[in-house]
Design a protein around this motif. Structure first.
Motif, PDB file in Angstrom:
ATOM      1  N   HIS A  33      29.166 -41.232  61.913  1.00 56.07           N
ATOM      2  CA  HIS A  33      30.524 -40.239  62.068  1.00 56.07           C
ATOM      3  C   HIS A  33      31.526 -41.027  61.297  1.00 56.07           C
ATOM      4  N   CYS A  34      31.743 -40.773  59.855  1.00 55.18           N
ATOM      5  CA  CYS A  34      32.760 -41.113  59.050  1.00 55.18           C
ATOM      6  C   CYS A  34      33.139 -40.383  57.806  1.00 55.18           C
ATOM      7  N   HIS A  35      34.025 -40.734  57.416  1.00 56.88           N
ATOM      8  CA  HIS A  35      34.521 -39.801  56.100  1.00 56.88           C
ATOM      9  C   HIS A  35      34.701 -40.521  54.804  1.00 56.88           C
ATOM     10  N   SER A  36      34.303 -39.787  53.805  1.00 54.54           N
ATOM     11  CA  SER A  36      34.606 -40.130  52.410  1.00 54.54           C
ATOM     12  C   SER A  36      35.644 -39.499  51.702  1.00 54.54           C
ATOM     13  N   LEU A  37      35.937 -40.002  50.337  1.00 51.95           N
ATOM     14  CA  LEU A  37      37.003 -39.318  49.580  1.00 51.95           C
ATOM     15  C   LEU A  37      36.521 -37.513  49.364  1.00 51.95           C
ATOM     16  N   HIS A  38      35.507 -37.338  49.637  1.00 57.72           N
ATOM     17  CA  HIS A  38      35.240 -35.808  49.691  1.00 57.72           C
ATOM     18  C   HIS A  38      36.066 -34.976  50.628  1.00 57.72           C
ATOM     19  N   SER A  39      36.282 -35.657  51.601  1.00 55.26           N
ATOM     20  CA  SER A  39      37.128 -34.887  52.620  1.00 55.26           C
ATOM     21  C   SER A  39      38.538 -35.832  52.771  1.00 55.26           C
ATOM     22  N   ASP A  40      38.793 -36.377  54.037  1.00 53.86           N
ATOM     23  CA  ASP A  40      40.146 -37.178  54.125  1.00 53.86           C
ATOM     24  C   ASP A  40      39.690 -38.615  54.390  1.00 53.86           C
ATOM     25  N   GLY A  41      38.658 -39.250  53.779  1.00 58.83           N
ATOM     26  CA  GLY A  41      38.470 -40.525  53.883  1.00 58.83           C
ATOM     27  C   GLY A  41      38.965 -41.210  52.650  1.00 58.83           C
ATOM     28  N   ALA A  42      39.212 -42.502  52.601  1.00 57.47           N
ATOM     29  CA  ALA A  42      39.761 -43.331  51.527  1.00 57.47           C
ATOM     30  C   ALA A  42      38.476 -44.074  50.556  1.00 57.47           C
ATOM     31  N   LEU A  43      37.460 -43.886  50.867  1.00 60.58           N
ATOM     32  CA  LEU A  43      36.467 -44.520  50.249  1.00 60.58           C
ATOM     33  C   LEU A  43      35.586 -43.752  49.616  1.00 60.58           C
ATOM     34  N   THR A  44      34.830 -44.193  48.510  1.00 60.69           N
ATOM     35  CA  THR A  44      33.931 -43.350  47.867  1.00 60.69           C
ATOM     36  C   THR A  44      32.363 -43.538  48.609  1.00 60.69           C
ATOM     37  N   VAL A  45      31.671 -42.329  48.351  1.00 58.89           N
ATOM     38  CA  VAL A  45      30.484 -42.612  48.926  1.00 58.89           C
ATOM     39  C   VAL A  45      29.768 -44.047  48.523  1.00 58.89           C
ATOM     40  N   GLN A  46      29.782 -44.420  47.180  1.00 59.41           N
ATOM     41  CA  GLN A  46      29.084 -45.639  47.051  1.00 59.41           C
ATOM     42  C   GLN A  46      29.712 -46.854  47.790  1.00 59.41           C
ATOM     43  N   GLU A  47      31.010 -46.976  48.117  1.00 59.08           N
ATOM     44  CA  GLU A  47      31.898 -47.826  48.844  1.00 59.08           C
ATOM     45  C   GLU A  47      31.120 -47.677  50.273  1.00 59.08           C
ATOM     46  N   LEU A  48      31.261 -46.458  50.863  1.00 65.39           N
ATOM     47  CA  LEU A  48      30.717 -46.498  52.179  1.00 65.39           C
ATOM     48  C   LEU A  48      29.417 -46.965  52.427  1.00 65.39           C
ATOM     49  N   LEU A  49      28.462 -46.747  51.540  1.00 62.51           N
ATOM     50  CA  LEU A  49      27.219 -47.232  51.593  1.00 62.51           C
ATOM     51  C   LEU A  49      26.918 -48.690  51.475  1.00 62.51           C
ATOM     52  N   THR A  50      27.896 -49.052  50.708  1.00 60.66           N
ATOM     53  CA  THR A  50      27.921 -50.835  50.344  1.00 60.66           C
ATOM     54  C   THR A  50      28.652 -51.257  51.795  1.00 60.66           C
ATOM     55  N   ARG A  51      29.611 -50.710  52.340  1.00 60.27           N
ATOM     56  CA  ARG A  51      30.095 -51.130  53.747  1.00 60.27           C
ATOM     57  C   ARG A  51      28.922 -51.194  54.520  1.00 60.27           C
ATOM     58  N   ALA A  52      28.135 -50.095  54.698  1.00 58.73           N
ATOM     59  CA  ALA A  52      27.008 -49.868  55.860  1.00 58.73           C
ATOM     60  C   ALA A  52      26.100 -50.933  55.701  1.00 58.73           C
ATOM     61  N   GLN A  54      26.656 -54.037  54.531  1.00 61.28           N
ATOM     62  CA  GLN A  54      27.241 -55.344  54.785  1.00 61.28           C
ATOM     63  C   GLN A  54      27.244 -55.383  56.358  1.00 61.28           C
ATOM     64  N   GLN A  55      27.268 -54.203  56.734  1.00 61.37           N
ATOM     65  CA  GLN A  55      27.324 -54.220  58.613  1.00 61.37           C
ATOM     66  C   GLN A  55      25.918 -54.184  58.879  1.00 61.37           C
ATOM     67  N   PRO A  82      16.497 -50.520  51.592  1.00 58.86           N
ATOM     68  CA  PRO A  82      15.320 -50.222  52.725  1.00 58.86           C
ATOM     69  C   PRO A  82      15.574 -50.317  54.156  1.00 58.86           C
ATOM     70  N   ASP A  83      16.479 -50.984  54.555  1.00 60.36           N
ATOM     71  CA  ASP A  83      16.635 -51.259  55.724  1.00 60.36           C
ATOM     72  C   ASP A  83      17.683 -50.235  56.493  1.00 60.36           C
ATOM     73  N   LEU A  84      18.223 -49.409  55.610  1.00 60.96           N
ATOM     74  CA  LEU A  84      19.034 -48.533  56.101  1.00 60.96           C
ATOM     75  C   LEU A  84      18.513 -47.164  56.104  1.00 60.96           C
ATOM     76  N   ASN A  85      18.507 -46.344  57.240  1.00 62.28           N
ATOM     77  CA  ASN A  85      17.973 -44.902  57.346  1.00 62.28           C
ATOM     78  C   ASN A  85      19.288 -44.024  57.299  1.00 62.28           C
ATOM     79  N   TYR A  86      19.463 -43.305  55.872  1.00 60.99           N
ATOM     80  CA  TYR A  86      20.565 -42.461  55.651  1.00 60.99           C
ATOM     81  C   TYR A  86      20.210 -41.281  56.350  1.00 60.99           C
ATOM     82  N   ILE A  87      21.171 -40.474  57.341  1.00 61.41           N
ATOM     83  CA  ILE A  87      20.775 -39.101  57.869  1.00 61.41           C
ATOM     84  C   ILE A  87      21.921 -38.198  57.265  1.00 61.41           C
ATOM     85  N   THR A  88      21.462 -37.246  56.618  1.00 62.32           N
ATOM     86  CA  THR A  88      22.550 -36.239  56.114  1.00 62.32           C
ATOM     87  C   THR A  88      23.560 -35.862  57.462  1.00 62.32           C
TER      88      THR A  88
END
Ligand code: AMP
Ligand code: MN
Ligand code: MN
Ligand code: MN
Length: 304
Positions: A33-52, A54-55, A82-88
């Protein structure tokens, strides 16, 4: 160490350790559960995936409000991790007994007709609500919102945080917090909810598209004990399968209450930070709580 069934079969004397497997699954790093610039988040999709990455998240979903515009990009980027499973994911706005609620949809098909119908319905609802809100606020003496909308924003993707931000940037309000407190927050004049579709419809859209419907942040709705019970019963009755239990900010009593209701209705547990932006320390990406035993984590149902 986590033993797999395959390793047991190849080593006939090994003991299959269910507890270790259970623990590894329960303690998997997940933020659904998190938000990107497509709604009311501050980060792009790319930035969120990079953070994910890193975490070191194993399960990750971006759940924009009433919008799936970032999903294809998220899947494409995650395919290189490869280590991250992205779920729609998505967070639909809905109404139950006149109360606005949020239902997160996970692991649904983006191209299914139900998803397309949901997007069309919610984008239309958001647009109508935005135009209505603008009228209300301009009647109260705020100005320039309609012009700002026309030149800067898509009314079908605008949320209350964007409007609050505009009022602050144009010098008409002190802070976003103050705008919510006085005008837009729960129960205030700008809390316009009548355009949202009913709970059963939203759950149906998710489930028909092969997804799992998750009742989001249940503690935020300020429901009486009776309403809590009725809500979970009705949510499960119309096909809802999970509830967010792996989240921060619940009191011990709230945690216990929602755990018991989940257990009573055999619901799965989901985990999410509701991350929007860095200046909200109460909702940091990847910071979730463990789902209490014996509630099954929702990701047990996703294939990695
Ligand atoms: P909307 O999607 O337009 O209904 O706006 C709801 C969003 O506003 C939530 O998802 C939060 O991100 C944000 N929000 C809700 N309440 C507040 C508040 N009191 N202060 C700041 N932001 C809020
Ligand atoms: Mn939001
Ligand atoms: Mn929400
Ligand atoms: Mn959210």
């Amino acid at each position: 160490m986590n033993q797999t069934l395959t390793s047991v079969l190849s080593e006939p004397n090994a003991v299959y350790d269910h507890d270790a497997t259970e623990r590894a699954n329960r303690y998997a790093r997940a933020d659904l559960h998190c938000h990107s610039l497509h709604s009311d988040g501050a980060l792009t999709v790319q930035e969120l995936l990079t953070r994910a990455q890193q975490q070191q998240l194993q399960w990750f979903s971006i759940t924009d409000h009433d919008c799936v515009a970032g999903q294809a990009e998220a899947l494409a980027i995650a395919a290189q991790q490869p280590d991250l499973n992205y779920i729609t994911g998505v967070e639909w706005s809905t109404l139950w007994q006149g109360i606005p609620l949020h239902v997160v949809g996970l692991n649904f098909s983006l191209s299914h007709p139900s998803t397309l119908e949901a997007v069309a319905c919610l984008q239309q609802a958001r647009k109508k609500r935005t135009l209505h809100l603008v009228q209300l606020l301009e009647k109260k003496g705020f100005h320039g919102i309609a012009d700002w909308l026309n030149s800067n924003a898509a009314p079908n993707q605008v949320g209350r945080p964007h409007i609050a931000q505009f009022l602050v940037e144009s010098g008409q309000a002190k802070s976003v917090k103050q705008v919510f407190h006085q005008w837009l927050g729960a129960g205030k004049m700008g809390d316009v909810k009548r355009f949202w579709p009913e709970l059963a419809e939203v759950v149906h859209w998710i489930v028909s598209a092969g997804g799992i419907a998750v009742l989001a942040h249940p503690q935020r709705y300020k429901l009486s004990g009776r309403k809590q019970r009725d809500l979970v019963a009705e949510f499960a009755g119309v096909g809802g399968q999970a509830i967010e239990l792996g989240l921060r900010g619940l009191s011990p009593q709230q945690r216990q209450r929602w755990f018991e209701l989940a257990l009573a209705h055999d619901l799965l547990g989901s985990a999410g930070s509701d991350f929007h932006q860095d200046d909200q320390p109460w909702a940091r990406l990847g910071q979730v709580a463990v789902i209490p035993t014996p509630i099954e984590p929702v990701w047990s149902w996703f294939s990695s």
